[in-house]
Design a protein around this motif. Structure first.
Motif, PDB file in Angstrom:
ATOM      1  N   HIS A  82       0.799  -1.218   0.000  1.00 12.08           N
ATOM      2  CA  HIS A  82       0.000   0.000   0.000  1.00 12.08           C
ATOM      3  C   HIS A  82       0.836   1.274   0.000  1.00 12.08           C
ATOM      4  N   SER A  83       2.136   1.133  -0.237  1.00 11.47           N
ATOM      5  CA  SER A  83       2.998   2.305  -0.370  1.00 11.47           C
ATOM      6  C   SER A  83       2.865   2.866  -1.778  1.00 11.47           C
ATOM      7  N   PRO A  84       2.742   4.172  -1.899  1.00 13.54           N
ATOM      8  CA  PRO A  84       2.584   4.755  -3.233  1.00 13.54           C
ATOM      9  C   PRO A  84       3.858   4.645  -4.066  1.00 13.54           C
ATOM     10  N   SER A  85       3.668   4.566  -5.369  1.00 14.06           N
ATOM     11  CA  SER A  85       4.789   4.510  -6.308  1.00 14.06           C
ATOM     12  C   SER A  85       4.350   5.167  -7.613  1.00 14.06           C
ATOM     13  N   SER A  86       5.327   5.673  -8.365  1.00 16.22           N
ATOM     14  CA  SER A  86       4.996   6.331  -9.629  1.00 16.22           C
ATOM     15  C   SER A  86       4.356   5.339 -10.591  1.00 16.22           C
ATOM     16  N   ASN A 119       1.912   3.760 -10.268  1.00 13.26           N
ATOM     17  CA  ASN A 119       1.479   2.599  -9.482  1.00 13.26           C
ATOM     18  C   ASN A 119       2.316   1.371  -9.857  1.00 13.26           C
ATOM     19  N   GLN A 125       4.575  -0.260  -8.179  1.00 14.52           N
ATOM     20  CA  GLN A 125       4.728  -1.277  -7.129  1.00 14.52           C
ATOM     21  C   GLN A 125       5.978  -2.122  -7.378  1.00 14.52           C
ATOM     22  N   TRP A 133      12.443   7.275  -9.909  1.00 19.24           N
ATOM     23  CA  TRP A 133      11.158   7.094  -9.231  1.00 19.24           C
ATOM     24  C   TRP A 133      11.112   5.781  -8.456  1.00 19.24           C
ATOM     25  N   ALA A 176      10.205   5.134  -4.574  1.00 18.74           N
ATOM     26  CA  ALA A 176       9.246   4.117  -4.125  1.00 18.74           C
ATOM     27  C   ALA A 176       9.832   3.246  -3.021  1.00 18.74           C
ATOM     28  N   ILE A 204       9.853   5.154   0.252  1.00 16.62           N
ATOM     29  CA  ILE A 204       8.520   5.218   0.837  1.00 16.62           C
ATOM     30  C   ILE A 204       8.153   3.876   1.469  1.00 16.62           C
TER      31      ILE A 204
END
Length: 151
Positions: A39-43, A45, A47, A123, A127, A130
């Protein structure tokens, strides 16, 4: 004004005196860690963050490998101090989480979105930062000490 989330961030600290007395099972910890990463955000999405979670003998073996590698590069007169730090802190813990980025995901995004190709590795680093922060804060919320090491 503060929030419960900000309080959790404030509670998160590097703990060097790690121990192996944890009330959570390896399965419970694995689920928490996986959920925090998922559930950590990433560019885009993407993941792309991944983790290898080690407990017990696998955890100890990893830190034995780290010590063997350190012995190759640390001056002999300084090695005993490095070994004591690894044994007294990191190896003494309940487990280890190894973070890495899935480069296949990054390469795929670079092909699909060529205009941004140079940015995806950057990015990806964002991720993983984060994801690591999310895991560390999750563990702090569960009253589990952790330290983030870059070996």
């Amino acid at each position: 004004m503060s929030s419960p989330f900000i309080e959790q961030i404030k509670a998160r600290r590097t703990i060097y005196a790690l121990g192996d007395q944890v009330s959570h099972t390896p399965e419970q910890l694995t689920a928490l860690i996986q959920d925090a990463i998922k559930h950590s955000p990433s560019s885009f999405n993407s993941q792309s963050s991944r983790a290898v979670i080690l407990f017990g003998a696998q955890h100890h073996t990893l830190w034995d490998i780290v010590k063997a590698e350190l012995k190759k590069i640390v001056p002999p007169e300084a090695y005993a101090q490095s070994e004591a730090k690894v044994d007294g802190s990191f190896r003494a813990g309940f487990g280890t989480v190894l973070f890495f980025e899935d480069t296949d995901v990054i390469k795929d995004l670079q092909q699909k979105f060529a205009l941004y190709a140079d940015n995806f590795p950057i990015w990806s680093e964002h991720a993983t930062g984060i994801a690591q922060f999310a895991v560390w804060t999750t563990l702090a919320q569960e009253k589990i000490g952790a330290s983030l090491q870059h070996y």
